[in-house]
Structure formats: structure tokens, C-alpha cells
Motif scaffolding. Structure first.
Motif: not given
Length: 186
Positions: A60, A162, A5, A166, A169, A155
Motif C-alpha cells: 500500500r 470504511t 486496508q 474495504m 477492495i 481510500m
């Protein structure tokens, strides 16, 4: 650290013209990470190599906790409350330990005065949705929560790529940064 991330977010922001500085903190306790984060902020503030008028801090999980602690520490010291820290981005903020919702890690958040963006998974075992919404309702700072539907603390979302998570985000963080930079310049 090289969490996917953080790498993805830094790459996305840099590709959209945002200067990003990522650093790794080897220590696993929050006090050590906070000290390292604060040292980086102080360096950026005083450095002749970078002529920055302000920064947004992000992290994070435990890194977001350390960033929140730095924001609170610097904003409480009247000499340092010059607006250099313009905002805080908390990805997967660890509001509590898994299955220990009675001990919230909210003290730094409640004392933060700069804008805050939380990006959390709705199924995060370290940040129960109702508890974060309760803490956010008590915060005096401008704040926003973006929930990643069915995401856990890492996440991950079953049935979703994935890369797609991402991207969601990254778009949310960049949009929020732009809104808050524009507010600063009005």
C-alpha cells in the motif's frame, strides 16, 4: 504496517484460503523498504519451511512502490526470472507527490513483466487518474486498474462506510488473484 486496508485484505484473503505474510518495515525511505521486501522474497523462495512455487507481492502506497521495485529488480536479473513472482498488487500506488504531477514514479512499472493490479481512488492526490491510465497504457505487462469512486489516497470516501470500501477492495484483489492463478495453471 497495520493500515486498516492491509489488515482487512490479509484477513479476507486468509479466510478464502490464501496464505498471507505481512511484515512491517520501520524505515520510511523506499530503498530501505525495497531491500527488506527483497529479503523476504528471497527467504520465501529458498525456505524449506515453505514450499512455495510462487508468490504475489502487494503493498500500500510506498509499500506498493517497494514491491514494484523488487519485481523489476528480480525480473531483470535473468537468474531470478523463474516465475516465482506471479503478480503485483498496488494499493494506492503513489505515482507522484501531491501537486507534483510532472515527476512520475513510473520507471519500475514500465519494466514490470508480471501481471499487475492497481486499486486506486479516483480522487487520490498522489495518483491522478489520467496519469495512471497513461502509464498503464505504456506497460507491456498484463494489467488492470480498479478505481474506487471518489476515494482519496487513504481510500476514504465521503458518505461511504470504511468497511464497505474495504470489502470492495478485498473482493477485487481476491478475484484478480484467482484469475491470475488460473492463468498460471492453464
Amino acid at each position: 504496517m497495520n493500515f486498516p486496508q492491509l489488515v482487512s485484505l490479509a484477513d479476507y484473503l486468509a479466510s478464502h484460503g490464501v496464505l498471507c505474510l505481512r511484515f512491517t518495515c520501520k524505515g520510511l525511505n523506499v530503498a530501505y523498504r525495497t531491500k527488506a521486501f527483497k529479503t523476504v522474497v528471497e527467504y520465501l523462495k529458498l525456505s524449506d519451511d515453505y514450499k512455495l512455487s510462487g508468490v504475489f507481492l502487494a503493498g500500500r502506497s510506498m509499500g506498493s512502490r517497494a514491491a514494484a521495485s523488487v519485481v523489476r529488480q528480480l525480473s531483470q536479473d535473468d537468474d531470478d526470472d523463474d516465475g516465482f513472482i506471479q503478480g503485483l498488487v498496488c494499493l494506492s500506488y503513489p505515482l507522484h507527490r501531491p501537486k507534483l504531477q510532472s515527476k512520475l514514479r513510473d520507471e519500475d512499472l514500465l519494466l514490470t513483466r508480471c501481471p499487475v493490479l492497481f486499486v486506486s481512488g479516483s480522487a487520490d492526490e498522489m495518483c491522478e487518474k489520467q496519469l495512471l491510465e497513461g502509464v498503464v497504457s505504456k506497460m507491456k505487462a498484463p494489467k488492470k486498474i480498479h478505481w474506487i469512486d471518489k476515494a482519496n489516497h487513504g481510500m476514504a470516501v465521503k458518505g461511504r462506510r470504511t468497511e464497505d470500501v474495504m470489502e470492495e477492495i478485498n473482493v477485487q484483489v481476491f478475484s484478480w488473484l484467482r484469475e491470475n492463478v488460473q492463468l498460471e495453471h492453464k
